[in-house]
Scaffold this motif. Structure first.
Motif, PDB file in Angstrom:
ATOM      1  N   ALA A  10       0.829  -1.208   0.000  1.00  0.00           N
ATOM      2  CA  ALA A  10       0.000   0.000   0.000  1.00  0.00           C
ATOM      3  C   ALA A  10       0.862   1.256   0.000  1.00  0.00           C
ATOM      4  O   ALA A  10       0.599   2.212  -0.743  1.00  0.00           O
ATOM      5  N   THR A  53       2.525   1.555  -3.421  1.00  0.00           N
ATOM      6  CA  THR A  53       1.560   1.994  -4.436  1.00  0.00           C
ATOM      7  C   THR A  53       1.200   3.463  -4.230  1.00  0.00           C
ATOM      8  O   THR A  53       1.134   4.241  -5.185  1.00  0.00           O
ATOM      9  N   GLY A  54       0.966   3.836  -2.957  1.00  0.00           N
ATOM     10  CA  GLY A  54       0.578   5.215  -2.656  1.00  0.00           C
ATOM     11  C   GLY A  54       1.663   6.199  -3.047  1.00  0.00           C
ATOM     12  O   GLY A  54       1.390   7.243  -3.663  1.00  0.00           O
ATOM     13  N   GLN A  84       1.782   6.514  -6.802  1.00  0.00           N
ATOM     14  CA  GLN A  84       0.663   7.325  -7.305  1.00  0.00           C
ATOM     15  C   GLN A  84       0.907   8.805  -7.057  1.00  0.00           C
ATOM     16  O   GLN A  84       0.663   9.654  -7.912  1.00  0.00           O
ATOM     17  N   THR A 119       9.866  -1.119  -3.359  1.00  0.00           N
ATOM     18  CA  THR A 119       8.670  -1.799  -2.858  1.00  0.00           C
ATOM     19  C   THR A 119       8.864  -3.304  -2.895  1.00  0.00           C
ATOM     20  O   THR A 119       8.504  -4.017  -1.958  1.00  0.00           O
ATOM     21  N   ASP A 162      -1.732   6.641   6.092  1.00  0.00           N
ATOM     22  CA  ASP A 162      -2.061   7.605   5.046  1.00  0.00           C
ATOM     23  C   ASP A 162      -2.665   8.874   5.649  1.00  0.00           C
ATOM     24  O   ASP A 162      -2.380   9.991   5.207  1.00  0.00           O
ATOM     25  N   ALA A 220      -1.912   3.491  -0.486  1.00  0.00           N
ATOM     26  CA  ALA A 220      -3.117   3.237  -1.277  1.00  0.00           C
ATOM     27  C   ALA A 220      -3.361   1.738  -1.327  1.00  0.00           C
ATOM     28  O   ALA A 220      -2.466   0.964  -1.649  1.00  0.00           O
ATOM     29  N   ILE A 221      -4.579   1.316  -0.973  1.00  0.00           N
ATOM     30  CA  ILE A 221      -4.937  -0.106  -0.997  1.00  0.00           C
ATOM     31  C   ILE A 221      -5.388  -0.462  -2.406  1.00  0.00           C
ATOM     32  O   ILE A 221      -6.193   0.248  -3.011  1.00  0.00           O
ATOM     33  N   THR A 222      -4.839  -1.546  -2.919  1.00  0.00           N
ATOM     34  CA  THR A 222      -5.291  -2.012  -4.227  1.00  0.00           C
ATOM     35  C   THR A 222      -5.913  -3.386  -4.065  1.00  0.00           C
ATOM     36  O   THR A 222      -5.463  -4.180  -3.237  1.00  0.00           O
ATOM     37  N   TRP A 223      -6.941  -3.676  -4.861  1.00  0.00           N
ATOM     38  CA  TRP A 223      -7.649  -4.947  -4.698  1.00  0.00           C
ATOM     39  C   TRP A 223      -6.730  -6.118  -5.000  1.00  0.00           C
ATOM     40  O   TRP A 223      -6.807  -7.172  -4.397  1.00  0.00           O
ATOM     41  N   TRP A 224      -5.801  -5.911  -5.951  1.00  0.00           N
ATOM     42  CA  TRP A 224      -4.963  -7.053  -6.310  1.00  0.00           C
ATOM     43  C   TRP A 224      -4.018  -7.429  -5.170  1.00  0.00           C
ATOM     44  O   TRP A 224      -3.689  -8.591  -4.982  1.00  0.00           O
ATOM     45  N   SER A 225      -3.597  -6.430  -4.363  1.00  0.00           N
ATOM     46  CA  SER A 225      -2.699  -6.774  -3.262  1.00  0.00           C
ATOM     47  C   SER A 225      -3.452  -7.583  -2.210  1.00  0.00           C
ATOM     48  O   SER A 225      -2.891  -8.480  -1.584  1.00  0.00           O
TER      49      SER A 225
END
Lengths: 394, 312
Positions: A40, A43-44, A47, A269, A346, A354-359
């Motif tokens: 997360a 990714t955050g 982004q 990461t 955050d 950032a939370i991603t569904w795939w993670s």
């Protein structure tokens, strides 16, 4: 039918040893939570960096001496304002060309001081980069042409030097020379840990005089259209190479910057996630261990079940399910913990997450896989137990 | 041999264990036939191979040599899953230590074998409850093992053994962990079920008195059968208890009435002496099960515990 029984028995086994099950799950929980949290954050950050690079303005082309590669030493720039004029001719519109000559300097106002970055720039900067003012006005062509000692402050500099006063019209001393504040930038925030509001813009001519140099560090061009941005870059580099045959020049686009930054962040990461993955692995070993204990403890039960007709597979599935339940319940808990921590980080820290569904899908899948991988050996052992020996066990 | 096909047939069966690299012959050439409805007592000193033989007869183990046919199937060609199915369909086990699942109700314990037969949950419960009713525990369906007495637990185990309607019930010292009164009641129940349902009952026992009540007695020593009252002509026997007439009757031909028995019959009452002198005449009323709580059984219990510990 048999699978339903295996579920029932597996759940019952976990319930019968609540503390042991919870402690075993803890290993998986920590592992999964770390993976979710670090992915997360990675990714955050990515982004946010993308947003900021995009926010610089669209179709941006940065021209600097030397090569844009990780590990290359910075080159002292041979560029001068004459080269900037040459680039403007190549571009065909001086309003699309910005420059910078930057150096660290102490800014003082009265008793207060702040170490900051002083940027010598052209009046075109707000048009090329996306910058907006909170107060006052920006530099004008006249300011640049006449090397007027006027300055536009970044938000943090303005706060540091004038915490309780309106900075407009006040004097600041940059490297010992007085400048008048004519404007204050709107805040931009942080990027990769760097405070982007910690800067002062002055006319490039004034900056050059301040440091006794003719040099310009870099040139930025806002290309008229995205399609021909690479071609424009090549033409600019060719022109500069003609003027300075001894120096190499690079023209990079936002996409290239994003690519480089993305690669760096991706590696970072990846390494962090791998370390978190190791803790998940250790959690899996804990599951394996406790399953072997469970098989040993319930050897008589296994013997009895075999005596009344359980096949080796029935017993194996029962214990495999127990292991998978341990890791998936642990995985779901770890996901919840990871998501919660990421949201807190955050919200409460400057680190973006950032939370991603795939993670989440990955974390759940991995925890289930860990249960299967680390449950197979104990389950096989249980399934293969000799019923005679098992029935006689203590 | 004529009559119904045998439930279990062992021909020259041997079983050798490897213990720390040393071969131990637990069974050396045992031949016997268990027919449907048989009531067999398996006796012999500790280490004589009784338990090993029981494990083989129940399909929990395979012989090292010889031929073993259970329910018409030669176990030497069966895979472990096939053996499991064979046990589920033809054998019921009753153990000295009950072997009930803890934290599991009586009715679920009884239903366990049906789980592995793929019976639906509702039918499992119905059949298990009916079976518990037959062993006199219809009021204890949802009790857990730790809420029941030893006798009740063994009744649950018996119900579990019979819920699949097996052809053979193997009981290994079923009264070994019970006091004499409770043990006698459990024995009565086993005998009653044997008589009523026609399931063959093969019981390992140390109690001569219990053994004497069986229709047939097999004595083992040092891994061989030294006496089988069913087959006096098959081999030279050192101890001859053979009664030729026990060969003949079909299971139903000799119904045993259990209902009439009870503690009111002191007739068989000489305790250990009766066991030591040999079997009692095989009579309908097994009233001799109950009357010797102190003298005979105490010693037998101690013996049973020793045997349970050393195995075979």
């Amino acid at each position: 039918m048999r699978v339903a029984e295996a579920w029932r028995v597996a759940l019952d086994a976990l319930r019968a040893n609540r503390l042991r099950s919870a402690l075993t799950m803890l290993g998986v929980i920590i592992g999964v939570a770390s993976v979710v949290l670090l992915v997360a954050i990675g990714t955050g950050t990515k982004q946010k960096v993308e947003q900021q690079v995009e926010g610089l303005g669209s179709n941006l082309l940065l021209v600097v001496p030397g090569k844009i590669e990780v590990g290359t030493a910075p080159v002292v720039s041979p560029l001068t304002l004459k080269d900037v004029d040459a680039v403007s001719r190549v571009v065909g519109d001086p309003q699309r060309v910005a420059v910078t000559v930057a150096s660290g300097a102490t800014a003082r106002a009265g008793a207060r001081s702040d170490f900051t970055t002083v940027q010598g720039v052209l009046e075109t900067t707000p048009a090329v980069f996306t910058r907006s003012l909170a107060r006052g006005r920006y530099l004008t062509g006249t300011d640049v042409d006449t090397s007027r000692r006027v300055a536009v402050l970044g938000d943090s500099v303005a706060r540091a030097l004038f915490p309780d006063r309106d900075p407009l019209g006040q004097q600041v001393t940059l490297a010992g020379v007085r400048f008048r504040v004519i404007g204050v930038f709107a805040p931009l925030g942080q990027s990769l840990g760097v405070d982007r509001d910690d800067e002062v813009h002055v006319p490039v001519t004034a900056a050059q005089r301040l440091w006794g140099t003719q040099r310009v560090d870099g040139i930025a061009v806002k290309a008229p259209d995205r399609e021909r941005i690479d071609e424009l870059g090549e033409r600019i580099v060719a022109e500069l190479n003609r003027r300075h045959p001894d120096t190499e020049f690079s023209a990079v686009t936002q996409q290239q910057i994003l690519g480089v930054l993305g690669d760096i962040l991706g590696v970072l990461t990846g390494v962090l996630t791998a370390i978190a993955g190791i803790s998940l692995l250790v959690g899996g070993v804990g599951v394996s261990n406790i399953m072997l204990v469970s098989v040993r403890e319930r050897t008589r039960e296994i013997g009895l079940r075999k005596a009344v007709g359980a096949r080796p597979r029935d017993i194996g599935v029962q214990f495999l399910l127990e292991a998978v339940l341990l890791t998936t319940i642990g995985g779901l808990t770890g996901m919840a913990l990871g998501v919660g921590t990421a949201l807190l980080v955050d919200a409460l820290s400057p680190i973006p997450a950032a939370i991603t569904w795939w993670s989440l899908a990955l974390a759940f899948g991995v925890s289930a896989a860990v249960g299967i991988v680390f449950g197979v050996v104990p389950a096989q052992r249980a399934g293969r137990l000799d019923p005679v020996v098992a029935l006689r066990a203590e | 041999m004529t009559g119904p096909p045998p439930a279990i047939e062992a021909v020259d069966v041997s079983r050798t264990y490897q213990l720390d690299g040393v071969s131990v012959e637990a069974l050396r050439g045992v031949s016997l036939t268990v027919r449907p409805g048989d009531h067999v007592a398996l006796v012999g000193p500790s280490g004589s191979g009784k338990s090993t033989l029981m494990h083989l007869l129940g399909g929990l183990d395979r012989p090292s040599g010889g031929r073993l046919v259970i329910g018409g199937r030669d176990v030497s060609v069966l895979s472990p899953p096939e053996m499991a199915t064979l046990r589920n369909e033809t054998i019921g086990f009753v153990f000295q230590a009950f072997h009930l699942l803890p934290r599991t109700s009586a009715v679920e314990n009884v239903a366990l074998p049906l789980v592995y037969r793929g019976v639906s949950a509702r039918q499992r419960r119905e059949r298990a409850a009916a079976m518990l009713g037959r062993v006199g525990l219809g009021h204890r369906l949802d009790h857990r093992p730790n809420q029941m007495s030893g006798g009740e637990q063994q009744r649950v185990a018996i119900a579990r053994a019979l819920v699949t309607e097996p052809t053979v019930l193997l009981a290994d010292e079923p009264t070994g962990n019970l006091d004499s009164v409770t043990g006698a009641a459990v024995l009565e129940l086993l005998e009653q079920l044997n008589a009523e349902s026609g399931v063959a009952l093969v019981m390992v026992t140390h109690d001569q008195e219990v053994a004497a009540r069986a229709q047939r007695r097999i004595t083992m020593r040092d891994g061989v059968v030294v006496a089988d009252s069913d087959a006096p002509h098959d081999r030279p026997l050192s101890v001859d208890h053979g009664r030729p007439e026990t060969l003949v009757p079909a299971p139903s031909a000799e119904p045993r009435s259990v209902s009439g028995s009870g503690p009111g019959h002191p007739s068989g009452g000489s305790g250990g002496a009766a066991g030591a002198t040999g079997r009692l005449p095989h009579r309908p009323a097994p009233a001799d099960a109950t009357p010797t709580p102190a003298s005979g059984r105490g010693a037998d219990d101690a013996d049973a515990v020793t045997n349970g510990g050393s195995g075979s």
